[in-house]
Design an enzyme around this catalytic site. Structure first.
Site, PDB file in Angstrom:
ATOM      1  CE  LYS A  32     -36.008  32.665  48.324  1.00  0.00           C
ATOM      2  NZ  LYS A  32     -35.444  31.369  48.756  1.00  0.00           N
ATOM      3  NE  ARG A 107     -32.601  31.794  43.529  1.00  0.00           N
ATOM      4  CZ  ARG A 107     -33.890  31.445  43.711  1.00  0.00           C
ATOM      5  NH1 ARG A 107     -34.836  32.109  43.105  1.00  0.00           N
ATOM      6  NH2 ARG A 107     -34.206  30.439  44.480  1.00  0.00           N
ATOM      7  NE  ARG A 141     -40.959  23.795  48.154  1.00  0.00           N
ATOM      8  CZ  ARG A 141     -40.173  24.817  47.830  1.00  0.00           C
ATOM      9  NH1 ARG A 141     -40.168  25.915  48.564  1.00  0.00           N
ATOM     10  NH2 ARG A 141     -39.366  24.732  46.812  1.00  0.00           N
ATOM     11  NE  ARG A 174     -40.129  24.304  43.322  1.00  0.00           N
ATOM     12  CZ  ARG A 174     -39.546  25.420  43.751  1.00  0.00           C
ATOM     13  NH1 ARG A 174     -40.241  26.310  44.434  1.00  0.00           N
ATOM     14  NH2 ARG A 174     -38.278  25.652  43.514  1.00  0.00           N
ATOM     15  NE  ARG A 185     -33.972  24.478  44.584  1.00  0.00           N
ATOM     16  CZ  ARG A 185     -35.112  24.123  45.187  1.00  0.00           C
ATOM     17  NH1 ARG A 185     -35.444  22.845  45.283  1.00  0.00           N
ATOM     18  NH2 ARG A 185     -35.905  25.035  45.673  1.00  0.00           N
TER      19      ARG A 185
HETATM   20  P1  AMP Z   1     -37.560  29.252  43.590  1.00  0.00           P
HETATM   21  O1  AMP Z   1     -38.995  28.945  43.326  1.00  0.00           O
HETATM   22  O2  AMP Z   1     -37.344  30.663  44.054  1.00  0.00           O
HETATM   23  O3  AMP Z   1     -36.903  28.225  44.491  1.00  0.00           O
HETATM   24  O4  AMP Z   1     -36.808  29.167  42.180  1.00  0.00           O
HETATM   25  C1  AMP Z   1     -36.807  27.941  41.453  1.00  0.00           C
HETATM   26  C2  AMP Z   1     -35.735  27.985  40.392  1.00  0.00           C
HETATM   27  O5  AMP Z   1     -35.994  29.041  39.451  1.00  0.00           O
HETATM   28  C3  AMP Z   1     -34.321  28.267  40.883  1.00  0.00           C
HETATM   29  O6  AMP Z   1     -33.679  27.107  41.410  1.00  0.00           O
HETATM   30  C4  AMP Z   1     -33.665  28.745  39.577  1.00  0.00           C
HETATM   31  O7  AMP Z   1     -33.415  27.673  38.711  1.00  0.00           O
HETATM   32  C5  AMP Z   1     -34.771  29.594  38.965  1.00  0.00           C
HETATM   33  N1  AMP Z   1     -34.684  30.971  39.443  1.00  0.00           N
HETATM   34  C6  AMP Z   1     -35.567  31.625  40.248  1.00  0.00           C
HETATM   35  N2  AMP Z   1     -35.173  32.876  40.483  1.00  0.00           N
HETATM   36  C7  AMP Z   1     -34.010  33.046  39.810  1.00  0.00           C
HETATM   37  C8  AMP Z   1     -33.085  34.116  39.675  1.00  0.00           C
HETATM   38  N3  AMP Z   1     -33.267  35.296  40.273  1.00  0.00           N
HETATM   39  N4  AMP Z   1     -31.980  33.901  38.911  1.00  0.00           N
HETATM   40  C9  AMP Z   1     -31.774  32.748  38.279  1.00  0.00           C
HETATM   41  N5  AMP Z   1     -32.595  31.698  38.376  1.00  0.00           N
HETATM   42  C10 AMP Z   1     -33.703  31.826  39.140  1.00  0.00           C
END
Ligand code: AMP
Length: 236
Positions: A32, A107, A141, A174, A185
């Site tokens: 993404k 989400r 990553r 990360r 996840r």
């Molecule tokens: P990402 O960088 O998109 O993989 O997001 C990393 C983490 O941020 C996720 O595993 C969640 O803990 C939190 N997060 C990101 N977007 C959301 C969302 N829309 N709702 C809830 N938690 C989020």
């Protein structure tokens, strides 16, 4: 800058009504962020990446920063009320005349409902990828600490080891890109996020899909394919 207490901002979204508004949707590790950063130039759109916003908030020594960290580091979702207010604050900053690509939002069904009340989404860019590729990709990553650009130590290497090609920033792994958290996840995606697709289907929101079947698929291949599909629908 987002503040722990600034949770009562009213969102005016008229300014964001002019260009295409899209959601890039898929499991963790589906690309993404990587594709959104390349699509933004071609589509003249802002990218709103919720994960990046939360990683910034986590750097703050604030109650909100600590609260968010507790969820992110376990691979759990940040509570909807927090996420929705953070999104509202970011949406008002989209420059007038530009569209946006939402990366990592919605989400949950509750977030999708909240989004419906704020804006009409023109299209969903759906990324599908098998679990084995997700695990392989995320565990190798690396991300730029400064600008968030994404690399992979196996097949998307920076020119100089450990440094970002774009800004020279330090690359890091990360804390939620560990085997155990990655598995959690994926489960969270299946249980809480994937059901949103059904909702978009029912609402007949246009969608384009990119299916990734090879680990080393270059981002440009995916992006070209997505753009071709968007053009077919007269969206790009
Ligand atoms: P990402 O960088 O998109 O993989 O997001 C990393 C983490 O941020 C996720 O595993 C969640 O803990 C939190 N997060 C990101 N977007 C959301 C969302 N829309 N709702 C809830 N938690 C989020």
């Amino acid at each position: 800058m987002l503040k722990a207490t600034a949770f009562n901002v009213t969102c005016s979204v008229e300014e964001t009504e002019k260009k295409m508004k899209t959601v890039i949707f898929g499991p963790p590790g589906s690309g993404k962020g990587t594709y959104a950063s390349r699509l933004q130039v071609k589509l003249g759109a802002d990218v709103i990446a919720m994960g990046d916003i939360f990683r910034e908030i986590m750097k703050e020594d604030s109650p909100l920063g600590r609260q968010v960290k507790g969820f992110v580091e376990k691979g759990l979702l940040v509570p909807d009320d927090v996420v929705i207010e953070v999104l509202k604050q970011r949406l008002v900053k989209v420059s007038s005349g530009r569209g946006f690509i939402l990366d990592g939002f919605p989400r949950t069904i509750e977030q999708a409902e909240a989004l419906d009340k704020l804006v009409k989404i023109d299209a969903v860019i759906l990324l599908t990828v098998p679990d084995w590729i997700i695990v392989e990709r995320l565990s190798t990553r690396r991300v730029c600490r400064k600008c968030g650009e994404v690399y992979n130590v196996r097949y998307l290497k920076p020119k100089a080891e450990g440094a970002c090609d774009k800004c020279g920033g330090e690359l890091y792994q990360r804390s939620d890109d560990t085997a155990e958290v990655i598995r959690d996840r994926i489960k969270v995606y299946e249980r809480q996020t994937k059901p949103i697709l059904q909702r978009y289907n029912e609402k007949r929101i246009l969608s384009v899909e990119f299916k990734c079947e090879k680990l080393e698929t270059p981002p440009e291949v995916a992006v070209e394919s997505i753009l071709r599909e968007l053009k077919k629908l007269n969206l790009a």
